[in-house]
Design a protein around this motif. Sequence first.
Motif, PDB file in Angstrom:
ATOM      1  N   CYS A   7      25.101  49.672  13.434  1.00  0.00           N
ATOM      2  CA  CYS A   7      24.983  49.233  14.817  1.00  0.00           C
ATOM      3  C   CYS A   7      24.941  47.708  14.871  1.00  0.00           C
ATOM      4  O   CYS A   7      24.178  47.061  14.150  1.00  0.00           O
ATOM      5  CB  CYS A   7      23.711  49.804  15.442  1.00  0.00           C
ATOM      6  N   TYR A  42      24.221  54.738  10.976  1.00  0.00           N
ATOM      7  CA  TYR A  42      24.151  56.033  11.651  1.00  0.00           C
ATOM      8  C   TYR A  42      25.491  56.744  11.558  1.00  0.00           C
ATOM      9  O   TYR A  42      26.537  56.153  11.833  1.00  0.00           O
ATOM     10  CB  TYR A  42      23.775  55.788  13.113  1.00  0.00           C
ATOM     11  N   ASP A  43      25.456  58.017  11.185  1.00  0.00           N
ATOM     12  CA  ASP A  43      26.707  58.756  11.022  1.00  0.00           C
ATOM     13  C   ASP A  43      27.349  59.144  12.356  1.00  0.00           C
ATOM     14  O   ASP A  43      28.493  59.582  12.388  1.00  0.00           O
ATOM     15  CB  ASP A  43      26.496  59.999  10.152  1.00  0.00           C
ATOM     16  N   LYS A  44      26.650  58.957  13.463  1.00  0.00           N
ATOM     17  CA  LYS A  44      27.201  59.283  14.787  1.00  0.00           C
ATOM     18  C   LYS A  44      27.402  58.024  15.634  1.00  0.00           C
ATOM     19  O   LYS A  44      27.453  58.085  16.862  1.00  0.00           O
ATOM     20  CB  LYS A  44      26.294  60.279  15.503  1.00  0.00           C
ATOM     21  N   ALA A  45      27.537  56.884  14.978  1.00  0.00           N
ATOM     22  CA  ALA A  45      27.797  55.630  15.693  1.00  0.00           C
ATOM     23  C   ALA A  45      29.140  55.734  16.415  1.00  0.00           C
ATOM     24  O   ALA A  45      29.995  56.538  16.059  1.00  0.00           O
ATOM     25  CB  ALA A  45      27.810  54.472  14.702  1.00  0.00           C
ATOM     26  N   PHE A  46      29.304  54.918  17.427  1.00  0.00           N
ATOM     27  CA  PHE A  46      30.547  54.923  18.214  1.00  0.00           C
ATOM     28  C   PHE A  46      30.999  53.492  18.438  1.00  0.00           C
ATOM     29  O   PHE A  46      30.237  52.545  18.243  1.00  0.00           O
ATOM     30  CB  PHE A  46      30.354  55.649  19.552  1.00  0.00           C
ATOM     31  N   THR A  56      30.484  48.188  17.439  1.00  0.00           N
ATOM     32  CA  THR A  56      29.940  49.462  16.962  1.00  0.00           C
ATOM     33  C   THR A  56      28.451  49.542  17.309  1.00  0.00           C
ATOM     34  O   THR A  56      27.697  48.586  17.075  1.00  0.00           O
ATOM     35  CB  THR A  56      30.123  49.586  15.439  1.00  0.00           C
ATOM     36  N   ASP A  84      24.887  52.440  17.715  1.00  0.00           N
ATOM     37  CA  ASP A  84      24.321  53.744  17.381  1.00  0.00           C
ATOM     38  C   ASP A  84      23.762  54.459  18.599  1.00  0.00           C
ATOM     39  O   ASP A  84      23.384  55.625  18.518  1.00  0.00           O
ATOM     40  CB  ASP A  84      23.251  53.620  16.301  1.00  0.00           C
ATOM     41  N   SER A  85      23.675  53.765  19.747  1.00  0.00           N
ATOM     42  CA  SER A  85      23.141  54.377  20.962  1.00  0.00           C
ATOM     43  C   SER A  85      23.681  53.645  22.187  1.00  0.00           C
ATOM     44  O   SER A  85      24.094  52.480  22.094  1.00  0.00           O
ATOM     45  CB  SER A  85      21.610  54.314  20.972  1.00  0.00           C
ATOM     46  N   MET A 126      29.250  56.092   7.206  1.00  0.00           N
ATOM     47  CA  MET A 126      28.299  55.670   8.208  1.00  0.00           C
ATOM     48  C   MET A 126      28.675  54.260   8.685  1.00  0.00           C
ATOM     49  O   MET A 126      29.195  53.463   7.930  1.00  0.00           O
ATOM     50  CB  MET A 126      26.887  55.664   7.653  1.00  0.00           C
TER      51      MET A 126
END
Length: 69
Positions: A4, A11-15, A25, A27-28, A1
């Motif tokens: 942010c 968050y495991d879907k961070a970008f 990095t 999270d949204s 993970m």
Amino acid sequence: MAQCKTCGNNYDKAFQVIMGSKTHTYDSFECAIHALGPVCGHCGIRIVGHGLESAGKFYCCEHCAENGH
């Protein structure tokens, strides 16, 4: 993970967003825009989308560009 950079959420879907030589990095998209989005030189809102640039300043719309000088 990943955590942010704006809100600290793990968050495991961070970008990641790469700007220049820095990696950020989030999270949204909301957090990314809050941290990286340019601010309108007239009304002060974060610019989401194209906006425009005039005399070295960024504006959210033509109305603000005309009134921001």
